[in-house]
Design an enzyme around this catalytic site. Structure first.
Site, PDB file in Angstrom:
ATOM      1  N   ARG A 102       0.822  -1.212   0.000  1.00  0.00           N
ATOM      2  CA  ARG A 102       0.000   0.000   0.000  1.00  0.00           C
ATOM      3  C   ARG A 102       0.855   1.261   0.000  1.00  0.00           C
ATOM      4  NH1 ARG A 102      -3.233   1.755  -2.689  1.00  0.00           N
ATOM      5  NH2 ARG A 102      -4.125  -0.341  -2.567  1.00  0.00           N
ATOM      6  N   LYS A 169       4.388  38.629  -0.734  1.00  0.00           N
ATOM      7  CA  LYS A 169       3.116  38.596  -1.436  1.00  0.00           C
ATOM      8  C   LYS A 169       2.236  39.759  -0.994  1.00  0.00           C
ATOM      9  CE  LYS A 169       1.775  34.752  -3.069  1.00  0.00           C
ATOM     10  NZ  LYS A 169       1.125  33.441  -3.307  1.00  0.00           N
TER      11      LYS A 169
END
Length: 285
Positions: A102, A169
């Site tokens: 998995r 930003k």
């Protein structure tokens, strides 16, 4: 924009944390049903067309859990895969194969999905100089592998995290009191702390582009959510003084038009946060 995050130490730390999450005290299904010395073999089947990514990691996962597993890689990371291709085979203790299955698939399916989308998008802008960048919009604790997948798919990695580059930003600029204040404060901070980091500044209009150039001393100008017309004008104003990065809601439909505006880089958050995993399975044979 080098893959310096891909160290043996970082990869091993990820694998061990992943095993702790998934296996914990033991894989009781396998421990209960499979004789301890039972051997077996399995093959990794690519079940849809795409770019395969994570094979090198898969080999590390298998060997980290059981160094006696024999892994044969039949393809390479970054290779174009067709439905039905076999990426690798693994043989040895059946219990080890079952317990690692998995984790190998979770990593490879997502990495291959990201590499496939990255490859598709890079092809759309291959006639321009623009390079495709990823972002920090990644799955917590899986960023290293997602950025690795972008690189495998032909894209380039932006900053890895908050510590390896300064990106001012809109909110930084607004809180700091404007572009000039944010840049000057940043330069002072880097000097005082003896940090050699690149500075990128986000701009929202042509006046902000001009102001960043006037202040100077930065490394990249981001052109955020600009129209094509405004972006072309911004590139003309900057005139190669610093590299340019287009950002903000760029989609598969708009990517080509943005690239043709003459920017150097285009960052696309969807490369890592809006991806369909590639269908891959591990089957005994």
């Amino acid at each position: 924009m080098k893959e310096n995050y891909l160290t043996q130490e970082n990869l091993e730390a990820f694998i061990q944390a992943a095993f702790k999450e998934d296996v914990g005290e033991g894989d009781h299904s396998t421990l209960a049903a499979i004789p301890k010395n039972q051997t077996g073999r399995a093959q990794l089947i690519i079940k849809e067309d795409g770019i395969v990514a994570g094979l090198q990691l898969a080999e590390m996962i298998f060997h980290s859990y059981d160094q006696d597993l024999e892994v044969k890689l039949l393809m390479k990371d970054g290779q174009v895969a067709k439905r039905g291709d076999i990426g690798l085979t693994v043989s040895g203790k059946a219990a080890s194969i079952l317990t690692t299955e998995r984790l190998v698939l979770n990593c490879m399916q997502r990495m291959s999905g990201i590499a496939t989308k990255t490859h598709q998008l890079t092809q759309l802008i291959s006639h321009t100089k623009a390079k495709l960048l990823d972002t920090r919009k990644t799955t917590p604790n899986f960023r290293m592998l997602e950025k690795w997948a972008v690189a495998i798919g032909g894209g380039e990695n932006h900053r890895f995290a908050l510590y390896d580059m300064v990106m001012l930003k809109d909110n930084h600029i607004d809180f700091a009191g404007g572009i000039e204040a944010a840049i000057l404060s940043t330069k002072q901070y880097l000097k005082e702390n003896l940090l050699d980091l690149k500075i990128e500044v986000e701009t929202r209009n042509l006046d902000e582009v001009k102001e960043v150039l006037a202040v100077g001393g930065i490394d990249v100008i981001m052109l955020d959510n600009m129209s094509y017309e405004m972006m072309r004008e911004a590139v003309k104003i900057i005139d190669g003084a610093v590299p340019t990065e287009a950002s903000g809601g760029i989609t598969e439909e708009t990517l080509k038009h943005v690239a043709e505006c003459g920017v150097d880089f285009i960052s696309v958050g969807a490369l890592t946060h809006h991806i369909k995993s590639l269908d891959i399975s591990l089957k005994a044979y």
